[in-house]
Design a protein around this motif. Structure first.
Motif: not given
Length: 283
Positions: A72-97
């Motif tokens: 199991l990955p350390p809890v501290r990796t949750l911050v970069p995990v959320i950042e990467v997933v947010t970046a993906f969906w942010g780009l997705y929404n920019l394209v969708a809009v």
């Protein structure tokens, strides 16, 4: 740091352990689909299924003399995990809009159900993450993919690619009981398209895991793909589903690859050497 230094476990069991584990999953899932047919099983049944997958994976790892906690990955990796997933969906929404503003068919300049009901969306996302995405990715990526990789030769690029590809196919076939028993579909061209799409999904998730070794990242991608957080109404025409899926998964894997490279942690199986875990030290 997105990629924890977990490494590839030295599983002590033979090939029969993952085979028996996978077959048991299919048998139990088929039984559940028979008991409760329908596209949407009761929430309680979904919770029981998620707990079963975690317990089964933990049992298989125990036989392999590898500690579940060590994978199991350390809890501290949750911050970069959320950042990467947010970046993906942010780009997705920019394209969708942008497509919605341009009047492209399938994209409307109106709030999606996600944007209109954010609390309900977050509840659905959390439920999917906890009882579907994490249990499935724990089984398929954290255990089966790494086990196949080990059986195929360890940390060589060929072994890693073999693990990704074979488990992607197993992941697609894992959905057959739902296709036949829950949805009532039969053998058709639609089934072939469905299996191909699921295999692409498995290849994407497997690549993300191979690049990072991070269960939280691949699970959050899995859950958010099940419940896309788009802010405008999106209805992709059926004839474009495959094209859109290829684009989504390509961007997902590319974003993770660039993040790993730019962060200076190049020791993932697809980009360099990887430390191995001795099974005897992980009991």
């Amino acid at each position: 740091m997105l990629r924890p230094d977990i490494g590839l476990p030295r599983f002590s069991g033979g090939p029969l352990v993952p085979v028996a584990t996978y077959l048991l999953v299919i048998v139990v899932l088929s039984g559940l689909m028979t008991i409760s047919p329908g596209a949407s099983p009761p929430p309680v049944l979904g919770m029981i299924w998620g707990v079963f997958l975690v317990a089964l994976t933990a049992g298989a790892l125990r036989i392999e003399t590898v500690s579940l906690r060590s994978l199991l990955p350390p809890v501290r990796t949750l911050v970069p995990v959320i950042e990467v997933v947010t970046a993906f969906w942010g780009l997705y929404n920019l394209v969708a809009v942008a497509l919605a503003m341009g009047g492209i068919s399938g994209f409307e300049v109106s709030l999606s159900r996600t944007a209109a009901n954010p609390l309900l969306y977050l509840a659905a996302l959390f439920s999917s993450l906890l009882f579907t995405a994490i249990p499935e990715e724990l089984l398929f990526r954290t255990y089966l993919q790494q086990k196949v990789t080990r059986l195929a030769g360890g940390t060589t690029r060929r072994a890693v690619l073999s693990g990704i590809a074979l488990v992607a196919v197993l992941f697609a076939l894992f959905h057959l009981p739902r296709w036949f028993l829950a949805s009532g579909h039969g053998v058709s061209s639609a089934l072939a398209a469905r299996l191909f799409g699921l295999t692409l999904m498995g290849l994407a998730y497997g690549s993300v895991y191979a690049l990072t070794g991070n269960l939280w990242l691949v699970a959050l991608f899995h859950a958010s793909m099940n419940h896309p957080p788009v802010i405008v109404s999106v209805s992709i025409p059926s004839e474009l589903h495959l094209v859109v899926s290829v684009l989504e998964y390509t961007v997902m894997v590319s974003l993770v690859y660039l993040t790993v490279r730019l962060s200076g942690h190049d020791g993932s199986p697809l980009t360099g050497s990887r430390r191995e875990i001795s099974a005897s030290t992980e009991k």
